[in-house]
Design a protein around this motif. Structure first.
Motif, PDB file in Angstrom:
ATOM      1  N   PRO A   1       0.804  -1.230   0.000  1.00  0.00           N
ATOM      2  CA  PRO A   1       0.000   0.000   0.000  1.00  0.00           C
ATOM      3  C   PRO A   1       0.830   1.269   0.000  1.00  0.00           C
ATOM      4  N   GLY A   2       2.124   1.173   0.319  1.00  0.00           N
ATOM      5  CA  GLY A   2       2.948   2.375   0.416  1.00  0.00           C
ATOM      6  C   GLY A   2       3.831   2.647  -0.779  1.00  0.00           C
ATOM      7  N   ASP A   3       3.636   1.909  -1.883  1.00  0.00           N
ATOM      8  CA  ASP A   3       4.566   2.036  -3.006  1.00  0.00           C
ATOM      9  C   ASP A   3       4.553   3.422  -3.651  1.00  0.00           C
ATOM     10  N   VAL A   4       3.371   3.981  -3.884  1.00  0.00           N
ATOM     11  CA  VAL A   4       3.299   5.288  -4.542  1.00  0.00           C
ATOM     12  C   VAL A   4       3.839   6.378  -3.613  1.00  0.00           C
ATOM     13  N   ALA A   5       3.518   6.295  -2.338  1.00  0.00           N
ATOM     14  CA  ALA A   5       4.042   7.275  -1.377  1.00  0.00           C
ATOM     15  C   ALA A   5       5.562   7.198  -1.313  1.00  0.00           C
ATOM     16  N   LEU A   6       6.116   5.998  -1.394  1.00  0.00           N
ATOM     17  CA  LEU A   6       7.565   5.835  -1.356  1.00  0.00           C
ATOM     18  C   LEU A   6       8.218   6.443  -2.599  1.00  0.00           C
ATOM     19  N   LEU A   7       7.672   6.153  -3.776  1.00  0.00           N
ATOM     20  CA  LEU A   7       8.209   6.746  -5.002  1.00  0.00           C
ATOM     21  C   LEU A   7       8.066   8.262  -5.004  1.00  0.00           C
ATOM     22  N   ASP A   8       7.075   8.752  -4.261  1.00  0.00           N
ATOM     23  CA  ASP A   8       6.831  10.190  -4.211  1.00  0.00           C
ATOM     24  C   ASP A   8       7.961  10.943  -3.517  1.00  0.00           C
ATOM     25  N   THR A   9       8.853  10.203  -2.837  1.00  0.00           N
ATOM     26  CA  THR A   9      10.009  10.844  -2.211  1.00  0.00           C
ATOM     27  C   THR A   9      11.132  11.082  -3.213  1.00  0.00           C
ATOM     28  N   LEU A  10      10.980  10.546  -4.437  1.00  0.00           N
ATOM     29  CA  LEU A  10      12.005  10.686  -5.463  1.00  0.00           C
ATOM     30  C   LEU A  10      11.565  11.690  -6.517  1.00  0.00           C
ATOM     31  N   ASP A  11      12.528  12.224  -7.224  1.00  0.00           N
ATOM     32  CA  ASP A  11      12.257  13.261  -8.211  1.00  0.00           C
ATOM     33  C   ASP A  11      11.971  12.671  -9.588  1.00  0.00           C
TER      34      ASP A  11
END
Length: 299
Positions: A118-128
């Protein structure tokens, strides 16, 4: 109807035939489906085994040579486990590729929490500079995949067993207006659309639909709230609740507003159950969504 993962296999097999620049990197998952492609293109279909860090590293190495790599496994093994490689091998080195996941947030509950992300998109959101696609139907998955392999950008395509009843055109990355109203805006992401439409039936709300969540369509949200003095926005996402609330707040910074982020809760559900059970437990079925949306908009 085939699943998004089925469509990914058939579409990527055709893309390998059509474009010699494309390569596919697997980590066992879906290898059986790509048997014919592996035989036809043994130099461009590579299975690294259950070595997810190597999956990303090999794909990035291919990208450095000018290849357009497509990397695939379950979301938890594609984004979470090798996150350092995603961050460094692609972002730090400044190369592009296409990550295509399966499993989503709770597609295979019997696999336990190791196979949920469930946290994959939030995790990628930390990258540019990542584009994130969340199709809601196999037809949309095919169209978004074909768009993703063009160019050199960094793209994540999030596939799920959950699907809307019909696909919609994905000719542009912004929000589509599905229903027009004046009593608030509800954003449905990917496979959440059918449940959101059922939940808002008869309500005076605008319903927006998105299959591309990053970059976030700030201008589209601002247009949807119109010229009112205030705005109420609900975002229904099939992954971690609140993932896009900060983006919505930024889009509406010049306007008094409230944003409610609905999605998968942080608490781990330790009973296997079925996907529908997880939807209900996280309040993402149509009945629960109606209660939560009306309570917020009428507060």
């Amino acid at each position: 109807m085939d699943t998004m993962r089925d469509r990914f296999i058939t579409t990527t097999t055709r893309l390998l035939d059509e474009d010699p620049r494309i390569a596919l990197v697997l980590a066992e998952i879906s290898r059986d489906g790509f048997g014919p492609a592996e035989q036809a293109h043994p130099d461009r279909v590579v299975n690294v085994g259950i070595r997810e860090q190597l999956l990303i590293g090999a794909g990035a190495g291919m990208a450095l040579t000018g290849v357009r790599p497509v990397m695939h496994t379950f979301a938890s093994f594609l984004v979470e486990r090798p996150f350092e490689q995603v961050k460094l091998d692609f972002g730090h080195q400044g190369v592009g590729g296409v990550l295509v996941s399966a499993g989503a947030s709770y597609d295979w509950p019997a696999g336990g929490f190791t196979h949920m992300s469930p946290g994959d998109v939030a995790l990628l959101d930390t990258l540019d500079d990542w584009t994130v696609h969340v199709p809601g139907h196999p037809d949309e998955a095919e169209a978004l995949l074909r768009q993703s392999v063009v160019g050199d950008g960094r793209v994540y395509v999030r596939l799920s067993l959950q699907s809307n009843s019909t696909g919609r055109p994905v000719t542009h990355p912004g929000f589509d207006v599905v229903r027009q109203g004046s009593g608030g805006v509800v954003v449905a992401v990917g496979p959440m659309l059918d449940n959101v439409l059922a939940a808002t039936e008869g309500l005076d709300t605008t319903v927006l639909y998105s299959t591309t969540v990053r970059p976030f369509d700030a201008a589209g949200l601002r247009r949807a709230v119109g010229t009112a003095d205030t705005a109420d926005v609900v975002i229904v996402e099939p992954y971690l609740a609140g993932t896009s609330t900060a983006s919505a707040n930024d889009a509406l910074a010049d306007l008094p507003h409230r944003v409610l982020g609905l999605g998968v809760g942080r608490s781990e559900l330790r009973r296997y159950g079925q996907m529908t059970d997880h939807l209900r437990a996280h309040g993402l079925d149509a009945s629960s969504l109606r209660q939560r949306i009306t309570a917020f908009l009428h507060d």
